[in-house]
Design a protein around this motif. Structure first.
Motif, PDB file in Angstrom:
ATOM      1  N   THR A  88      10.800   4.628 -14.116  1.00 45.31           N
ATOM      2  CA  THR A  88      10.106   4.411 -12.802  1.00 45.31           C
ATOM      3  C   THR A  88       9.581   6.145 -13.168  1.00 45.31           C
ATOM      4  O   THR A  88       8.445   5.861 -13.047  1.00 45.31           O
ATOM      5  N   VAL A  95       5.305   7.969 -10.158  1.00 48.01           N
ATOM      6  CA  VAL A  95       5.875   6.449 -10.199  1.00 48.01           C
ATOM      7  C   VAL A  95       4.871   4.968 -10.641  1.00 48.01           C
ATOM      8  O   VAL A  95       4.407   4.673 -10.287  1.00 48.01           O
ATOM      9  N   SER A 116       5.169   6.160   0.350  1.00 46.99           N
ATOM     10  CA  SER A 116       5.838   6.821  -0.634  1.00 46.99           C
ATOM     11  C   SER A 116       5.948   7.992   0.896  1.00 46.99           C
ATOM     12  O   SER A 116       5.827   7.773   2.215  1.00 46.99           O
ATOM     13  N   ALA A 169       9.871   6.033  -4.478  1.00 41.11           N
ATOM     14  CA  ALA A 169       9.628   5.493  -5.228  1.00 41.11           C
ATOM     15  C   ALA A 169       9.730   4.316  -4.418  1.00 41.11           C
ATOM     16  O   ALA A 169      10.694   3.528  -4.716  1.00 41.11           O
TER      17      ALA A 169
END
Length: 261
Positions: A57, A67, A115, A244
């Motif tokens: 990730t 991300v 985010s 994330a």
């Protein structure tokens, strides 16, 4: 005349040394992401052990911290946080971010181009394996959807509260005064944190939000457990983390300035 000249020289030398000392002790910006790897950072993803970078990730490419959901088939509630592994109290943190690509299938609608910078978090080693929402303060980073106003640099408070203009704010998110950025341009975000006394959000150099007294919400189960363990209600220090939340996002130029307490 000689005495006056000597006195002037002494004063000049004194102010020169004073200026030199001031320059030497003035807080400086320092990079905390080296652009090559994730040294100094550690990830925690829902359902995974601390340090398990599920499906890669969090990755680094061309000087950017990325991300990525390239290896995902579905989101599966895999909320992630990348922690800078040093507790902080008084500081400024700045970075640039941008959203690219499409949201991974199976993600919640609210996480579209969403985010954030979490701060005043507990040590990530204390987090339950299945925890989704990190109990901390969040400087929310948003991108526009091409239609609606969607300011960035907001504040969100999972398991926490804040104070604005002497009023306790218990709603989850409070909007900033920033513009909406619908495209994939780089946006510069900054938080200035003075322990529990004052927090300032800036977007592209302009102040967009200010608040104080971040604190644990005793109605939240995890926050209540922290209080029972003796953690202070008022949050004045902790760890920072990049989120994330299902939409690909890139970060660069992540810098920290340590401030005097």
């Amino acid at each position: 005349m000689l005495r006056l000249h000597s006195a002037a020289n002494i004063l000049t030398a004194f102010f020169f040394l004073l200026t030199l000392t001031s320059c030497q002790t003035r807080p400086q910006w320092e990079p905390i992401f080296n652009g090559k790897d994730l040294s100094g950072w550690q990830m925690k993803i829902t359902g995974c052990e601390l340090g398990d970078n599920y499906k890669n990730t969090f990755r680094v490419s061309e000087g950017k911290l990325i991300v990525s959901y390239e290896d995902y088939d579905t989101f599966d509630q895999r909320f992630g946080h990348l922690f800078y592994m040093e507790p902080l109290s008084h500081y400024r943190l700045r970075l640039e971010y941008r959203f690219l690509g499409e949201q991974v299938p199976g993600a919640p609608d609210w996480a579209y181009k969403n985010s954030g910078i979490k701060f005043h978090s507990v040590d990530p080693a204390l987090l339950p394996k299945d925890q989704q929402l990190l109990v901390a303060i969040e400087a929310q980073l948003l991108g526009g959807n091409g239609q609606e106003e969607r300011p960035t640099g907001n504040v969100c408070t999972a398991g926490t509260h804040i104070v604005i203009a002497d009023s306790l704010i218990t709603q989850h998110c409070t909007f900033s005064t920033s513009d909406t950025y619908h495209d994939s341009r780089w946006v510069r975000a900054e938080i200035e944190v003075h322990g529990s006394e004052r927090v300032i959000h800036k977007i592209n150099g302009e102040e967009v939000l200010r608040y104080a007294q971040p604190q644990l919400d005793s109605t939240d189960a995890f926050a209540r457990n922290l209080l029972m363990q003796g953690f202070p209600k008022i949050l004045s220090e902790g760890y920072i983390a990049l989120q994330a939340e299902s939409h690909p996002v890139e970060f660069r130029n992540i810098e920290l300035m340590r401030l005097e307490k």
